[in-house]
Design a protein around this motif. Structure first.
Motif, PDB file in Angstrom:
ATOM      1  N   PRO A 140       0.201  17.666  -2.850  1.00 45.65           N
ATOM      2  CA  PRO A 140       0.001  19.115  -2.751  1.00 45.65           C
ATOM      3  C   PRO A 140       1.312  19.872  -2.983  1.00 45.65           C
ATOM      4  CG  PRO A 140      -1.072  17.969  -0.928  1.00 45.65           C
ATOM      5  CD  PRO A 140      -0.219  16.956  -1.629  1.00 45.65           C
ATOM      6  N   GLY A 141       1.217  20.976  -3.705  1.00 44.48           N
ATOM      7  CA  GLY A 141       2.417  21.766  -3.983  1.00 44.48           C
ATOM      8  C   GLY A 141       3.467  20.977  -4.739  1.00 44.48           C
ATOM      9  N   GLU A 142       3.049  20.164  -5.667  1.00 45.01           N
ATOM     10  CA  GLU A 142       3.912  19.223  -6.389  1.00 45.01           C
ATOM     11  C   GLU A 142       5.161  19.917  -6.938  1.00 45.01           C
ATOM     12  OE1 GLU A 142       5.866  17.012  -9.075  1.00 45.01           O
ATOM     13  OE2 GLU A 142       4.761  18.702  -9.906  1.00 45.01           O
ATOM     14  N   MET A 143       6.347  19.255  -6.737  1.00 43.49           N
ATOM     15  CA  MET A 143       7.585  19.802  -7.312  1.00 43.49           C
ATOM     16  C   MET A 143       8.611  18.711  -7.646  1.00 43.49           C
ATOM     17  SD  MET A 143       9.261  21.780  -3.996  1.00 43.49           S
ATOM     18  CE  MET A 143      10.720  22.306  -4.901  1.00 43.49           C
ATOM     19  N   TRP A 144       8.125  17.482  -7.868  1.00 41.12           N
ATOM     20  CA  TRP A 144       9.021  16.364  -8.185  1.00 41.12           C
ATOM     21  C   TRP A 144       8.609  15.632  -9.466  1.00 41.12           C
ATOM     22  CZ3 TRP A 144       6.587  17.148  -3.455  1.00 41.12           C
ATOM     23  CH2 TRP A 144       7.406  17.600  -2.407  1.00 41.12           C
ATOM     24  N   ASP A 145       7.686  16.198 -10.234  1.00 40.31           N
ATOM     25  CA  ASP A 145       7.090  15.514 -11.378  1.00 40.31           C
ATOM     26  C   ASP A 145       6.312  14.290 -10.925  1.00 40.31           C
ATOM     27  OD1 ASP A 145       6.383  14.991 -14.009  1.00 40.31           O
ATOM     28  OD2 ASP A 145       8.229  13.917 -14.474  1.00 40.31           O
ATOM     29  N   TYR A 146       5.702  14.369  -9.757  1.00 38.51           N
ATOM     30  CA  TYR A 146       4.899  13.264  -9.225  1.00 38.51           C
ATOM     31  C   TYR A 146       3.459  13.403  -9.723  1.00 38.51           C
ATOM     32  CZ  TYR A 146       8.679  11.985  -5.956  1.00 38.51           C
ATOM     33  OH  TYR A 146       9.859  11.569  -5.390  1.00 38.51           O
ATOM     34  N   THR A 147       3.261  12.999 -10.955  1.00 40.57           N
ATOM     35  CA  THR A 147       1.952  13.130 -11.582  1.00 40.57           C
ATOM     36  C   THR A 147       0.943  12.145 -10.987  1.00 40.57           C
ATOM     37  OG1 THR A 147       2.419  11.499 -13.288  1.00 40.57           O
ATOM     38  CG2 THR A 147       3.088  13.761 -13.745  1.00 40.57           C
ATOM     39  N   ALA A 148      -0.336  12.465 -11.173  1.00 42.51           N
ATOM     40  CA  ALA A 148      -1.432  11.544 -10.851  1.00 42.51           C
ATOM     41  C   ALA A 148      -2.163  11.161 -12.137  1.00 42.51           C
ATOM     42  CB  ALA A 148      -2.385  12.164  -9.846  1.00 42.51           C
ATOM     43  N   THR A 149      -1.426  11.120 -13.224  1.00 38.44           N
ATOM     44  CA  THR A 149      -1.992  10.707 -14.516  1.00 38.44           C
ATOM     45  C   THR A 149      -1.936   9.197 -14.697  1.00 38.44           C
ATOM     46  OG1 THR A 149       0.181  11.059 -15.509  1.00 38.44           O
ATOM     47  CG2 THR A 149      -1.400  12.864 -15.679  1.00 38.44           C
ATOM     48  N   GLN A 150      -1.446   8.494 -13.688  1.00 39.09           N
ATOM     49  CA  GLN A 150      -1.291   7.050 -13.819  1.00 39.09           C
ATOM     50  C   GLN A 150      -2.651   6.347 -13.806  1.00 39.09           C
ATOM     51  OE1 GLN A 150       1.148   9.101 -12.327  1.00 39.09           O
ATOM     52  NE2 GLN A 150       2.080   8.542 -14.273  1.00 39.09           N
ATOM     53  N   HIS A 151      -2.620   5.112 -14.247  1.00 36.97           N
ATOM     54  CA  HIS A 151      -3.812   4.297 -14.444  1.00 36.97           C
ATOM     55  C   HIS A 151      -4.726   4.312 -13.216  1.00 36.97           C
ATOM     56  CE1 HIS A 151      -5.317   0.037 -15.772  1.00 36.97           C
ATOM     57  NE2 HIS A 151      -6.161   0.992 -16.113  1.00 36.97           N
ATOM     58  N   MET A 152      -6.007   4.614 -13.426  1.00 38.99           N
ATOM     59  CA  MET A 152      -7.030   4.571 -12.378  1.00 38.99           C
ATOM     60  C   MET A 152      -7.929   3.366 -12.630  1.00 38.99           C
ATOM     61  SD  MET A 152      -8.034   8.618 -12.102  1.00 38.99           S
ATOM     62  CE  MET A 152      -8.311   8.766 -13.869  1.00 38.99           C
ATOM     63  N   VAL A 153      -8.189   2.600 -11.594  1.00 42.30           N
ATOM     64  CA  VAL A 153      -8.988   1.385 -11.708  1.00 42.30           C
ATOM     65  C   VAL A 153     -10.171   1.482 -10.752  1.00 42.30           C
ATOM     66  CG1 VAL A 153      -8.973  -1.128 -11.525  1.00 42.30           C
ATOM     67  CG2 VAL A 153      -6.909   0.070 -12.273  1.00 42.30           C
ATOM     68  N   LEU A 154     -11.362   1.182 -11.249  1.00 42.87           N
ATOM     69  CA  LEU A 154     -12.577   1.236 -10.435  1.00 42.87           C
ATOM     70  C   LEU A 154     -12.916  -0.177  -9.969  1.00 42.87           C
ATOM     71  CD1 LEU A 154     -14.734   3.651 -12.641  1.00 42.87           C
ATOM     72  CD2 LEU A 154     -12.848   4.188 -11.067  1.00 42.87           C
ATOM     73  N   VAL A 155     -13.043  -0.335  -8.648  1.00 41.59           N
ATOM     74  CA  VAL A 155     -13.265  -1.659  -8.060  1.00 41.59           C
ATOM     75  C   VAL A 155     -14.320  -1.554  -6.966  1.00 41.59           C
ATOM     76  CG1 VAL A 155     -12.218  -3.585  -6.804  1.00 41.59           C
ATOM     77  CG2 VAL A 155     -10.866  -2.318  -8.496  1.00 41.59           C
ATOM     78  N   ASP A 156     -15.316  -2.419  -6.997  1.00 44.00           N
ATOM     79  CA  ASP A 156     -16.254  -2.576  -5.893  1.00 44.00           C
ATOM     80  C   ASP A 156     -15.712  -3.679  -4.990  1.00 44.00           C
ATOM     81  OD1 ASP A 156     -17.786  -0.704  -7.165  1.00 44.00           O
ATOM     82  OD2 ASP A 156     -19.322  -2.106  -7.844  1.00 44.00           O
ATOM     83  N   VAL A 157     -15.411  -3.335  -3.733  1.00 39.44           N
ATOM     84  CA  VAL A 157     -14.725  -4.276  -2.853  1.00 39.44           C
ATOM     85  C   VAL A 157     -15.199  -4.089  -1.419  1.00 39.44           C
ATOM     86  CG1 VAL A 157     -12.772  -2.716  -2.448  1.00 39.44           C
ATOM     87  CG2 VAL A 157     -12.437  -5.179  -2.258  1.00 39.44           C
ATOM     88  N   GLU A 158     -15.181  -5.168  -0.679  1.00 37.25           N
ATOM     89  CA  GLU A 158     -15.587  -5.096   0.722  1.00 37.25           C
ATOM     90  C   GLU A 158     -14.430  -4.594   1.577  1.00 37.25           C
ATOM     91  OE1 GLU A 158     -16.926  -8.104   4.302  1.00 37.25           O
ATOM     92  OE2 GLU A 158     -17.605  -8.563   2.254  1.00 37.25           O
ATOM     93  N   ILE A 159     -14.699  -3.544   2.336  1.00 36.22           N
ATOM     94  CA  ILE A 159     -13.714  -2.960   3.248  1.00 36.22           C
ATOM     95  C   ILE A 159     -14.387  -2.744   4.592  1.00 36.22           C
ATOM     96  CG2 ILE A 159     -12.174  -1.002   3.701  1.00 36.22           C
ATOM     97  CD1 ILE A 159     -11.991  -0.567   0.697  1.00 36.22           C
TER      98      ILE A 159
END
Length: 708
Positions: free
Chosen positions: A319-338
């Protein structure tokens, strides 16, 4: 899975029995990919049909002819040399014996996947001067294929469809307004007959969005903006109206940022498209949103409907990003037991250093732990889903030495998930950075608008201080347990900016690295099993495929991207490499070889006399690090891609101004700066570079030829 969808997938599998069987090189069809084939990709593991192989982007292959037992017999089957010498970041697509791939400058190639013979090549003729609008090299991360066509984005903002048989253009559409410095480096995805593509340019003052285009005609179907525009113009959607409540000031005059420059993923059962968004523009929030606010949808994961672009949910990582901390990085979809029940999750290791596990149906945070050392926040509050920040990290008035730096704990290089071991392999890195506010900030277009003092973040000349900083700069593979949120083991690298990852049923983990090697590790414990000297740094991600029953592993090798361009001496942490742009393809018993080559240190010519004017050098330092360092490196030290200006003969005479004012090298990407900088300012920069050339002569001990 719903009964109807389960039955549909069963029918798809049956229908694919014929087309999914391996085709010989004499009986190949041409890119006949559709939704059924991608959804049933595990029925034909010999192909690599989509950017992450499957819509879930796991980058895991069921192929197991090459294993931990025989990988020592892996040899080069063929290589293909590109005629460009810039960064290579693409993931090849392989369909029925044909490889489709992009190189530098958005060029597209189709090759025989068995021999490496070129079938066709297409050059979209990107104007060289458009490179000034690309923060991070003239790279491209790959194509998508669909129903006999090959789709890709260009650096200058076009989306193009080619005939997969001939390489001839079918349609070519402009996805941007060229009044603004957008670029495209990401690979498109095709979902339900729509080509999905975003763009870059946040550092240059643009407003981010992602769009969908009809795969047959190129007609735009929808566009989803990621940050709000001028409220006086009205909002494009209810989502933008809500997002505007989290901004202050007149952000739209500076663009806002939030560009969708890389990762996308799709869940067919939920019918949700997941979009990762980028940083704010400028970086310094005080300049774009002076009274703070979350600034939605910067640095967020957004779920939308692929048919309409309708907003469904979002999760904001910073929130209020100001460090170039993008969320454009690789997203992986996983079905997993939690906690005893199966969860449909989305996993991401964005730049900010936290590993997130989200419920991909609702966007709910399941867990979040830091996967690298960080100091801007202590932890994620699981009740609010927000990071608990160190308030000093917001560098409104005072500098802050931060972990991670703008490269992030993980950048665009794709992760890989092992469903058998339930391990996520992360190409992680740890690099510090001094964020200091730019007290004299004025927005410029075109030009990089960060709102921070880049000169203040430069590598010091003092040896002790430099050695201390260099010791902090690291890279590694992190084998991460996403359920327990802990590291199981790691493979340490000398430095950062190592390539993306691939793991296979053969118990192998493949990665290229910044030191110039392509390596196979044991996927269970990280033991090194095999390596190949690539003669250049590797940043791209490998793929594996099979033709005529024989398994291949392929990787693009070519040093480049933002780190080698910008980081200067830090980019040499893994060793000195240069760019030799190639595709390298391996098989068991392969007998091809590369031509002899080794890195040779160039001779430094005697630099011109210095003026010994401290004011001029100081002014040139500030100007250089605002206008030049993003391509020619911190403190004029080249990271091995573009020419090192300290060695340039243009320093000697008026050729310097022929280049910087008249733009005689614009076709190579070196544009004129006469609209942004005066002749006196360009001379200040020249004097700064001359000073750096003299300093290099001094520390290298070659003072006898110094011109004083």
């Amino acid at each position: 899975m719903k009964p109807v969808q389960s039955a549909l997938l069963s029918l798809m599998a049956l229908a694919l029995t014929a087309c999914g069987a391996e085709k010989t090189t004499q009986d190949m069809t041409v890119a006949t990919v559709d939704a059924a084939r991608i959804l049933a990709a595990d029925q034909e593991p010999q192909n690599w049909l989509s950017h992450g192989r499957t819509y879930d982007e796991q980058r895991y292959s069921p192929l197991d002819q090459i294993t931990d037992k025989n990988v020592g017999d892996l040899g080069l089957a063929w290589h293909y040399d590109f005629d460009t010498h810039r960064g290579l970041e693409a993931t090849p697509i392989v369909v029925d014996g044909v490889m489709y791939v992009t190189g530098s400058w958005s060029r597209v190639y189709a090759l025989d996947a068995v021999t490496g013979d070129l079938l066709w090549e297409y050059d979209p003729e990107v104007p060289g001067e458009w490179a000034v609008n690309a923060c991070c090299d003239v790279v491209n991360r790959g194509v998508a294929v669909w129903q006999g066509k090959v789709y890709f984005g260009t650096l200058d903002g076009r989306l193009i469809a080619l005939d997969a048989t001939t390489g001839k253009p079918v349609w070519d559409v402009l996805t941007i307004d060229r009044k603004y410095p957008y670029s495209i480096t990401g690979a498109p995805r095709i979902v339900k007959g729509k080509v999905i593509i975003g763009n870059g340019g946040a550092e240059f003052g643009v407003r981010g969005y992602v769009g969908a285009y009809d795969a047959l005609t190129g007609e735009r179907v929808w566009r989803f903006y990621t940050v709000p525009g001028n409220p006086a113009d009205g909002f494009e959607s209810p989502a933008m109206a809500e997002a505007a409540k989290t901004w202050t000031g007149e952000w739209w005059k500076l663009g806002g940022g939030g560009t969708v420059w890389d990762s996308l993923a799709y869940d067919a059962e939920l019918d949700l498209l997941y979009v990762g968004t980028g940083n704010g523009s400028p970086w310094n929030q005080a300049l774009r949103s002076p009274d703070g606010g979350d600034n939605l949808f910067l640095s967020s994961i957004i779920a939308v409907r692929p048919d309409t672009g309708e907003y469904v949910w979002h999760y904001q990582t910073t929130p209020g990003e100001m460090w170039d901390y993008t969320a454009t990085q690789h997203m992986v979809l996983v079905d997993v037991e939690i906690d005893g029940r199966m969860r449909k999750t989305l996993m991401q290791a964005p730049k900010n250093g936290f590993f997130y596990v989200l419920d991909r149906e609702t966007g709910e945070l399941i867990s979040g732990k830091n996967y690298v050392a960080i100091n801007w926040a202590s932890h994620i509050d699981t009740k609010t889903g927000r990071p608990v920040e160190d308030p000093r990290a917001r560098y409104y008035q005072n500098p802050w030495l931060a972990f991670p730096n703008p490269l992030g704990g993980h950048n665009w290089h794709p992760m890989s998930y092992n469903p058998e071991e339930r391990i996520m392999y992360i190409p992680a890195q740890e690099v510090p950075f001094l964020y200091a506010p730019d007290k004299d900030f004025k927005a410029i277009r075109p030009g990089i608008n960060l709102g921070i003092d880049m000169a203040a973040a430069s590598m010091p000349d003092d040896k002790e201080a430099k050695d201390q900083i260099m010791s902090m700069i690291k890279g590694h593979i992190s084998a991460w347990d996403p359920v327990a949120q802990k590291e199981l083991w790691r493979v340490q690298h000398p430095g950062p900016w190592n390539g993306g990852l691939l793991n296979t049923k053969g118990k192998l983990l493949f990665q290229g690295n910044a030191a110039g090697y392509f390596v196979a590790y044991d996927a269970r414990n990280g033991a090194k099993l095999w390596s190949f000297p690539a003669q250049t740094g590797i940043v791209a991600s490998p793929v594996t495929y099979s033709v005529d029953g024989e398994q291949y592993v392929a990787i693009l090798a070519g040093w480049g991207g933002v780190f080698p361009l910008l980081a200067g001496e830090a980019a040499l942490k893994s060793g000195k490499v240069s760019n030799n742009s190639r595709i390298l393809t391996f098989k068991l018993g392969g007998r091809d070889s590369l031509p002899d080559w080794k890195y040779v240190e160039p001779e430094l010519p005697a630099p011109p006399p210095m003026t010994n004017d401290p004011r001029q050098v100081s002014a040139g330092n500030a100007l250089y690090h605002r206008f030049c360092s993003s391509c020619h490196g911190d403190k004029a030290v080249s990271g091995g891609v573009l020419p090192d200006l300290r060695y340039s003969t243009a320093l000697q005479n008026e050729v310097w101004f022929d280049i910087t004012e008249d733009g005689i090298l614009k076709e190579n990407g070196m544009v004129s700066f006469k609209d942004q900088l005066s002749g006196a300012q360009l001379e200040d920069i020249r004097q700064y570079v001359i000073e750096r050339a003299h300093y290099l002569k001094k520390i290298s001990g070659k003072t006898d030829s110094l011109s004083q």
